[in-house]
Write an enzyme that holds these catalytic residues in place. Structure first.
Site, short mmCIF file in Angstrom:
data_model
loop_
_atom_site.label_atom_id
_atom_site.label_comp_id
_atom_site.label_asym_id
_atom_site.label_seq_id
_atom_site.Cartn_x
_atom_site.Cartn_y
_atom_site.Cartn_z
N CYS A 159 71.03 47.15 -8.51
CA CYS A 159 71.42 45.78 -8.84
C CYS A 159 70.27 45.01 -9.48
O CYS A 159 70.44 43.85 -9.85
CB CYS A 159 71.89 45.05 -7.59
N ASP A 186 67.25 44.16 -8.11
CA ASP A 186 66.44 43.30 -7.23
C ASP A 186 66.03 44.06 -5.98
O ASP A 186 66.90 44.51 -5.24
CB ASP A 186 67.26 42.09 -6.73
N CYS A 229 64.04 39.88 -11.38
CA CYS A 229 63.94 38.93 -12.47
C CYS A 229 62.97 37.80 -12.11
O CYS A 229 62.41 37.76 -11.01
CB CYS A 229 65.31 38.37 -12.80
N CYS A 275 68.94 35.42 -5.43
CA CYS A 275 67.51 35.75 -5.31
C CYS A 275 66.91 35.05 -4.10
O CYS A 275 66.10 35.64 -3.38
CB CYS A 275 66.75 35.31 -6.57
#
Lengths: 145, 397
Positions: free
Chosen positions: A34, A36, A59, A103
């Site tokens: 994914c 992360d 990211c 996140c």
């Protein structure tokens, strides 16, 4: 600009980057598929987080969230760190775009996982309901297709 | 570095002086409506006709086979829907395409599927190409359309369009190609390439944004998409964007006139970049090394995520793009890279550099010097890279 100045600051000059070789608790959440993965290292003394480091694959907002979350728990007692919410992380960063909120969720979960690891390693009893299994990221993503 | 290096020309280009100059006269001087019968209108009409003739000449077709639109997406939508509707009239409701088309094509096809069409998405080979034989094998008696992009927007691979067009022509199936990334960059000749319908967009070859064109072979009916007027021979209503159209024509004429010269310059820069960046350990070039657009570089770097790479390069004055999930606003990485068979975790770490003729050798040197530093830094803080290095996770590239 997609990101706030705070996000860009924590992304380009992340605080607490690195590893702790003799960490008392390590938490890793996320999934490379994914895009992360967050890994948090804790050094704990008398129930207080005396040091914290992170490594993150992800990211800009994932790196910024890790940086901010570690700043927010550094020097804090575990009880306080457990109260940290993803919302608080996002707010401290002056907000995240809607599709990047996950996140901040990862940051909250990584801290929780590291504290749980500390408890497990040291045989410290804890309220299991405080540590729900982080959702399977992959499944979560798939269902949004 | 103060200067900005713009290496995202597949996203959009700066306008050429020729295009800007061409547009200048249409705001106060030649402002007429080409549909008006009076002198002011008819002057505008003459300019519209002249622009159409120029675009037609660049593609080697007749002016009345060119329809001006708002850009590549609209052209794709109209061509595909038009062919689908024509096919459906004869009971043909099957369409052939590929898995890595632009979303303007893919989303239109998805909608048609909901409306009862069946779509065969041909698998793309690992090098980003399909073959004419594969298209031929997929054609059925009820195939209404084949739509295959000329050159891919992310990895720059150039499909064997002429051969694909040939098998379609032989089978009597209309062939559409999304040539948005190709026109103005590589030779496109709709006659020689056996193309029935084609989409192009002005801002990809230094023309203005918001204007494009479609080519539809004369013998093929084109269904009207925007109703409300007789413009574009009744196929696309709305007062023509004459300034934009004139700018597009000027940009295209210039791009085609300099095509070989530009391609030689870009190919040299491209190959220099590819060679330099492949020195980064555990990196790969995506797409065929030879059959690719002169200005396209697309790489994957293992253990890092593309958006953070992009943002850090931006801090160093390098504007690029990535097929990472985070830049697309979705959670999945680029459907193009996935179509090549790349695993998700590798596709997340992609970088696209798309050059224009204004990019220089010095800029390429700077990119080759800076990208490895950023990759190395991101790997140093990446738990995925740590696991790869420790052997806990297997290197995939």
């Amino acid at each position: 600009m997609l990101y706030s100045e705070k996000v860009m600051d924590h992304f380009t000059n992340p605080r607490n980057v690195g590893k702790i070789d003799d960490a008392d608790g390590i938490g890793e959440v996320g999934n490379a598929k994914c895009g992360d993965i967050m890994k948090i290292y804790l050094k704990i003394k008398d129930d207080v987080i005396v040091d914290v480091k992170f490594n993150t694959f992800g990211c800009g907002s994932a790196i910024a969230s890790s940086s901010m979350a570690t700043e927010m728990i550094k020097g804090q007692p575990l009880s306080k760190a457990l109260e940290l919410t993803n919302k608080a992380v996002a707010e401290a960063l002056d907000g995240l775009p809607a599709h990047k909120m996950h996140c901040s969720v990862l940051a909250e979960e990584a801290i929780r996982a590291a504290i749980k690891d500390y408890y497990d390693r040291h045989g410290i009893a804890y309220d299991k309901s405080q540590f729900p299994d982080p959702h399977d990221e992959e499944e979560e993503h798939r269902s949004e297709d | 570095m103060e200067k900005i290096i713009y290496a995202d020309n597949a996203a959009t280009t700066a306008m050429s002086d020729a295009a800007i100059e061409a547009m200048g006269g249409y705001f106060k001087k030649i402002y007429g409506n080409p549909s008006s019968l009076h002198t002011v209108g008819q002057i505008a009409k003459e300019h519209l006709d002249a622009a159409r003739a120029k675009v037609a000449q660049c593609l080697n077709c007749e002016p009345n086979e060119i329809y001006f639109t708002s850009g590549g997406s609209e052209s794709d939508n109209q061509c595909i829907r038009s062919a689908a509707l024509q096919g459906a009239k004869k009971g043909k409701k099957h369409i052939i395409s590929t898995a890595f088309e632009h979303h303007a094509v893919l989303h239109t096809l998805k909608k048609l599927e909901k409306e009862g069409f069946e779509v065969t998405y041909l698998d793309v080979h690992g090098n980003g190409l399909i073959t004419a034989e594969e298209v031929k094998a997929a054609i059925r008696p009820d195939t209404a359309l084949v739509t295959v992009m000329y050159a891919n927007n992310e990895i720059g691979t150039i499909q064997p369009v002429r051969e694909i067009g040939k098998v379609c022509r032989e089978a009597g199936v209309p062939f559409h190609t999304d040539a948005v990334q190709a026109v103005g960059h590589i030779p496109v000749d709709v006659r020689a390439d056996n193309i029935d319908m084609l989409s192009l967009s002005a801002h990809k070859f230094h023309g203005p944004k918001g204007v494009g064109a479609l080519y539809c072979r004369r013998s093929l009916p084109l269904v009207t998409f925007i109703e409300g007027g007789a413009q574009e021979r009744g196929k696309r209503a709305g007062t023509e964007n004459l300034a934009g159209i004139a700018g597009m024509a000027a940009a295209l004429v210039e791009a085609c006139a300099n095509l070989n010269k530009n391609a030689a310059h870009l190919t040299a820069l491209r190959d220099k970049l590819i060679k330099g960046l492949l020195k980064i350990p555990h990196s790969r070039l995506n797409g065929d090394p030879k059959n690719r657009l002169p200005g396209n570089v697309n790489m994957c770097f293992e253990g890092i995520e593309g958006e953070s790479l992009l943002l850090l390069l931006d801090q160093k004055g390098i504007c690029a793009s990535s097929g990472s999930a985070c830049t697309s606003g979705s959670l999945d990485p680029s459907h193009v890279l996935l179509a090549l068979g790349l695993p998700h975790e590798v596709a997340h770490g992609s970088l696209r550099l798309s050059l224009s003729e204004t990019n220089t050798e010095e800029e390429a040197d700077y990119i080759i010097a800076e990208v490895p530093k950023v990759v190395e830094y991101l790997r140093s803080i990446s738990p995925v890279w740590e696991e790869l290095e420790k052997g806990i996770r297997k290197h995939l590239i």
